[in-house]
Design a protein around this motif. Structure first.
Motif, mmCIF file in Angstrom:
data_model
loop_
_atom_site.group_PDB
_atom_site.id
_atom_site.type_symbol
_atom_site.label_atom_id
_atom_site.label_comp_id
_atom_site.label_asym_id
_atom_site.label_seq_id
_atom_site.Cartn_x
_atom_site.Cartn_y
_atom_site.Cartn_z
ATOM 1 N N LEU A 110 -45.018 35.932 -27.801
ATOM 2 C CA LEU A 110 -44.682 37.162 -28.514
ATOM 3 C C LEU A 110 -45.247 38.396 -27.826
ATOM 4 O O LEU A 110 -46.426 38.437 -27.465
ATOM 5 C CB LEU A 110 -45.200 37.085 -29.951
ATOM 6 C CG LEU A 110 -44.510 36.029 -30.819
ATOM 7 C CD1 LEU A 110 -45.168 35.943 -32.186
ATOM 8 C CD2 LEU A 110 -43.026 36.328 -30.955
ATOM 9 N N GLY A 111 -44.376 39.396 -27.646
ATOM 10 C CA GLY A 111 -44.809 40.667 -27.073
ATOM 11 C C GLY A 111 -44.954 40.681 -25.572
ATOM 12 O O GLY A 111 -45.368 41.700 -25.003
ATOM 13 N N GLN A 112 -44.617 39.586 -24.896
ATOM 14 C CA GLN A 112 -44.754 39.575 -23.439
ATOM 15 C C GLN A 112 -43.696 40.464 -22.786
ATOM 16 O O GLN A 112 -42.586 40.613 -23.299
ATOM 17 C CB GLN A 112 -44.623 38.155 -22.889
ATOM 18 C CG GLN A 112 -45.875 37.317 -23.104
ATOM 19 C CD GLN A 112 -45.834 36.033 -22.312
ATOM 20 O OE1 GLN A 112 -44.865 35.285 -22.361
ATOM 21 N NE2 GLN A 112 -46.894 35.765 -21.561
ATOM 22 N N HIS A 113 -44.069 41.060 -21.635
ATOM 23 C CA HIS A 113 -43.111 41.882 -20.904
ATOM 24 C C HIS A 113 -42.775 41.246 -19.557
ATOM 25 O O HIS A 113 -43.483 40.349 -19.078
ATOM 26 C CB HIS A 113 -43.645 43.309 -20.691
ATOM 27 C CG HIS A 113 -44.845 43.409 -19.803
ATOM 28 N ND1 HIS A 113 -46.141 43.399 -20.280
ATOM 29 C CD2 HIS A 113 -44.956 43.531 -18.461
ATOM 30 C CE1 HIS A 113 -46.987 43.513 -19.273
ATOM 31 N NE2 HIS A 113 -46.300 43.592 -18.152
ATOM 32 N N GLY A 173 -48.762 39.670 -20.118
ATOM 33 C CA GLY A 173 -49.283 40.263 -21.342
ATOM 34 C C GLY A 173 -48.927 39.479 -22.583
ATOM 35 O O GLY A 173 -48.857 38.251 -22.575
ATOM 36 N N GLY A 174 -48.705 40.220 -23.670
ATOM 37 C CA GLY A 174 -48.350 39.593 -24.937
ATOM 38 C C GLY A 174 -49.421 39.803 -25.994
ATOM 39 O O GLY A 174 -50.567 40.153 -25.695
ATOM 40 N N PHE A 175 -49.024 39.607 -27.243
ATOM 41 C CA PHE A 175 -49.927 39.737 -28.381
ATOM 42 C C PHE A 175 -50.222 38.348 -28.924
ATOM 43 O O PHE A 175 -49.292 37.619 -29.285
ATOM 44 C CB PHE A 175 -49.290 40.608 -29.464
ATOM 45 C CG PHE A 175 -50.044 40.636 -30.762
ATOM 46 C CD1 PHE A 175 -51.358 41.098 -30.799
ATOM 47 C CD2 PHE A 175 -49.450 40.196 -31.938
ATOM 48 C CE1 PHE A 175 -52.055 41.118 -31.996
ATOM 49 C CE2 PHE A 175 -50.147 40.221 -33.136
ATOM 50 C CZ PHE A 175 -51.451 40.684 -33.160
ATOM 51 N N PRO A 176 -51.484 37.937 -28.976
ATOM 52 C CA PRO A 176 -51.820 36.569 -29.408
ATOM 53 C C PRO A 176 -51.658 36.395 -30.914
ATOM 54 O O PRO A 176 -52.640 36.311 -31.657
ATOM 55 C CB PRO A 176 -53.282 36.421 -28.964
ATOM 56 C CG PRO A 176 -53.825 37.825 -28.997
ATOM 57 C CD PRO A 176 -52.680 38.714 -28.589
ATOM 58 N N PRO A 196 -41.395 45.436 -28.345
ATOM 59 C CA PRO A 196 -42.287 44.291 -28.544
ATOM 60 C C PRO A 196 -42.487 43.914 -30.006
ATOM 61 O O PRO A 196 -42.949 42.806 -30.303
ATOM 62 C CB PRO A 196 -43.605 44.763 -27.917
ATOM 63 C CG PRO A 196 -43.555 46.247 -27.978
ATOM 64 C CD PRO A 196 -42.106 46.601 -27.806
ATOM 65 N N MET A 197 -42.140 44.826 -30.919
ATOM 66 C CA MET A 197 -42.302 44.526 -32.342
ATOM 67 C C MET A 197 -41.237 43.546 -32.843
ATOM 68 O O MET A 197 -41.488 42.727 -33.733
ATOM 69 C CB MET A 197 -42.224 45.814 -33.171
ATOM 70 C CG MET A 197 -43.104 46.953 -32.690
ATOM 71 S SD MET A 197 -44.871 46.532 -32.636
ATOM 72 C CE MET A 197 -45.575 48.116 -32.157
ATOM 73 N N LEU A 198 -40.019 43.640 -32.290
ATOM 74 C CA LEU A 198 -38.903 42.857 -32.820
ATOM 75 C C LEU A 198 -39.105 41.349 -32.717
ATOM 76 O O LEU A 198 -38.869 40.630 -33.705
ATOM 77 C CB LEU A 198 -37.604 43.281 -32.137
ATOM 78 C CG LEU A 198 -37.132 44.698 -32.484
ATOM 79 C CD1 LEU A 198 -35.884 45.053 -31.682
ATOM 80 C CD2 LEU A 198 -36.856 44.834 -33.972
ATOM 81 N N PRO A 199 -39.534 40.801 -31.552
ATOM 82 C CA PRO A 199 -39.740 39.346 -31.519
ATOM 83 C C PRO A 199 -40.813 38.872 -32.500
ATOM 84 O O PRO A 199 -40.699 37.775 -33.055
ATOM 85 C CB PRO A 199 -40.165 39.088 -30.061
ATOM 86 C CG PRO A 199 -39.607 40.242 -29.286
ATOM 87 C CD PRO A 199 -39.708 41.401 -30.223
ATOM 88 N N ILE A 200 -41.833 39.705 -32.736
ATOM 89 C CA ILE A 200 -42.877 39.338 -33.695
ATOM 90 C C ILE A 200 -42.299 39.327 -35.106
ATOM 91 O O ILE A 200 -42.525 38.383 -35.883
ATOM 92 C CB ILE A 200 -44.069 40.312 -33.592
ATOM 93 C CG1 ILE A 200 -44.684 40.254 -32.191
ATOM 94 C CG2 ILE A 200 -45.128 39.982 -34.647
ATOM 95 C CD1 ILE A 200 -45.731 41.316 -31.915
#
Length: 316
Positions: A110-113, A173-176, A196-200
Motif C-alpha cells: 500500500l502506498g508504494q510508488h 516506499g509505501g505506508f506500513p 496513494p490514498m486510494l489503494p489504502i
C-alpha cells in the motif's frame, strides 16, 4: 618519451572508457527517496566497471540482474509497459492504464510508488508516481498524472498514446498499513496527492474485517477539477468512510450538486478548519499527508497546533 610530448590513449583504453557508466544528472533523480536511487545504481555499476577494468575482463560487466521475461517490475532496472488506455480527467490531468502480461500483478504494498523514465530534447528525466489501482490488480495498473505547462516530464507525457511503450522501475516506499491498527485514518490529499490514498481506501473497503474509520479530505481548486468523482462517491457510501472536499477557488456552495454541499468547504484548508475536522473524527486519528512540499509543511504545522504529534503522521 620526451617531456612535453602528448600521450596517446590506446584503443583498449578507449574501449573501457566507452563502457564506463555515466554519472546521472540531477534531472534523472525523481526525488522520491527510492532505494536504490538512480545514484545508488550508478555507484553499483561504477564499482562493477572498475572491477572488470582492473581484471581486463569485460564479461564481468554482464553480471547485471536479469529481468524475468523482460516484463516484471524491478527496482534496479527499467522495464517497458504498454499503454492500453488514456483518459483525460481534467484540462491537465490524465489517467493512464498500462498492460501487464497475462493476469500478472505488480504486487505493490500500500502506498508504494514507481519511477517513470522519459527523455526530452536528449535529456533523461525521472519522476515518481503512485499507482491508483489496487496493488493486486491483475493484468493492468493505473497511474494518475498531472501535466504542468513548463514541466520537462510533462512534455514527454503529453506525447503518449495508446500502444506506446513506457519505462518504469520500482516499487519503492509505501505506508506500513495493517488492518485495525489505527482507530481512524485522517487522509489529507492535495490534487494528485489523492493517488496513494486510494489503494489504502480500497484495501479497507475490500476487507470486511477491517473496521478502521477513514476521513479523507481532498483539496482542489474548483469542483470541476475534482478527480475520479464516481469512485470517490462509491467509497463514501461505506459506513466507515467520510469524504470532505476543500475547494480553494470556489466562493459559494450553491451551484454544487446537492449531494456535495454538506461535505464541501470553500477556501483553503487552514488551521481552523483542520481543528474542526479533527474534532469531528470518531477516534484519535493517525494522519496521512500527500501533496506539494508547501502543502505538506502547512498540514504538519496545522496538525501540531491541533495537538497531533509527528509520530502520529506519515507523509508520502
Amino acid at each position: 618519451m620526451a617531456d612535453g610530448c602528448p600521450t596517446t590513449m590506446s584503443g583498449n583504453e578507449h574501449d573501457w572508457l566507452a563502457l564506463k557508466p555515466q554519472e546521472p544528472s540531477p534531472s534523472q533523480c525523481c526525488g522520491g527517496g527510492c532505494k536504490p536511487c538512480i545514484y545508488d545504481v550508478y555507484e553499483k555499476e561504477l564499482a562493477q566497471w572498475e572491477r572488470a577494468k582492473a581484471k581486463q575482463d569485460k564479461s564481468l560487466l554482464m553480471e547485471k540482474k536479469e529481468q524475468g521475461n523482460n516484463s516484471e517490475l524491478n527496482p534496479d532496472t527499467f522495464t517497458a509497459f504498454s499503454i492500453s488506455s488514456v483518459e483525460q480527467l481534467t484540462e491537465d490531468t490524465y489517467q493512464y492504464r498500462f498492460e501487464l502480461p497475462g493476469n500478472s500483478s505488480l504486487c505493490l504494498s500500500l502506498g508504494q510508488h514507481i519511477v517513470l523514465r522519459g527523455a526530452v530534447n536528449g535529456l533523461e528525466v525521472q519522476r515518481a508516481y503512485t499507482p491508483i489501482s489496487p496493488g493486486n490488480a491483475e493484468g493492468y495498473f493505473e497511474v494518475l498524472i498531472k501535466c504542468y505547462e513548463a514541466g520537462l516530464m510533462s512534455q514527454y507525457i503529453r506525447t503518449w498514446k495508446k500502444g506506446d511503450m513506457v519505462f518504469w522501475r520500482g516499487p519503492f516506499g509505501g505506508f506500513p498499513y495493517r488492518p485495525n491498527k489505527h482507530g481512524e485514518l485522517l487522509m489529507l490529499a492535495s490534487g494528485t496527492g489523492l493517488a496513494p490514498m486510494l489503494p489504502i481506501l480500497q484495501s479497507i473497503t475490500d476487507d470486511e474485517e477491517d473496521e478502521t474509520f477513514v476521513t479523507l479530505v481532498c483539496c482542489f481548486p474548483t469542483f470541476d477539477k475534482i478527480y475520479l468523482k464516481p469512485l470517490l462517491q462509491d467509497l463514501a457510501r461505506y459506513w466507515n468512510i467520510r469524504i470532505f472536499y476543500v475547494l480553494s477557488q470556489e466562493t459559494s456552495l450553491e451551484k454544487l450538486p446537492w449531494s456535495y454541499q454538506e461535505n464541501t468547504y470553500t477556501g483553503r484548508l487552514n488551521e481552523g478548519l483542520m481543528k474542526t475536522i479533527i474534532n469531528s473524527c470518531r477516534r484519535r486519528p493517525f494522519v496521512l499527508i500527500c501533496g506539494s512540499s508547501a502543502f505538506n509543511e502547512d498540514m504538519s504545522r496545522y496538525l501540531k497546533a491541533a495537538g497531533i504529534e509527528e509520530d502520529s503522521c506519515f507523509v508520502f
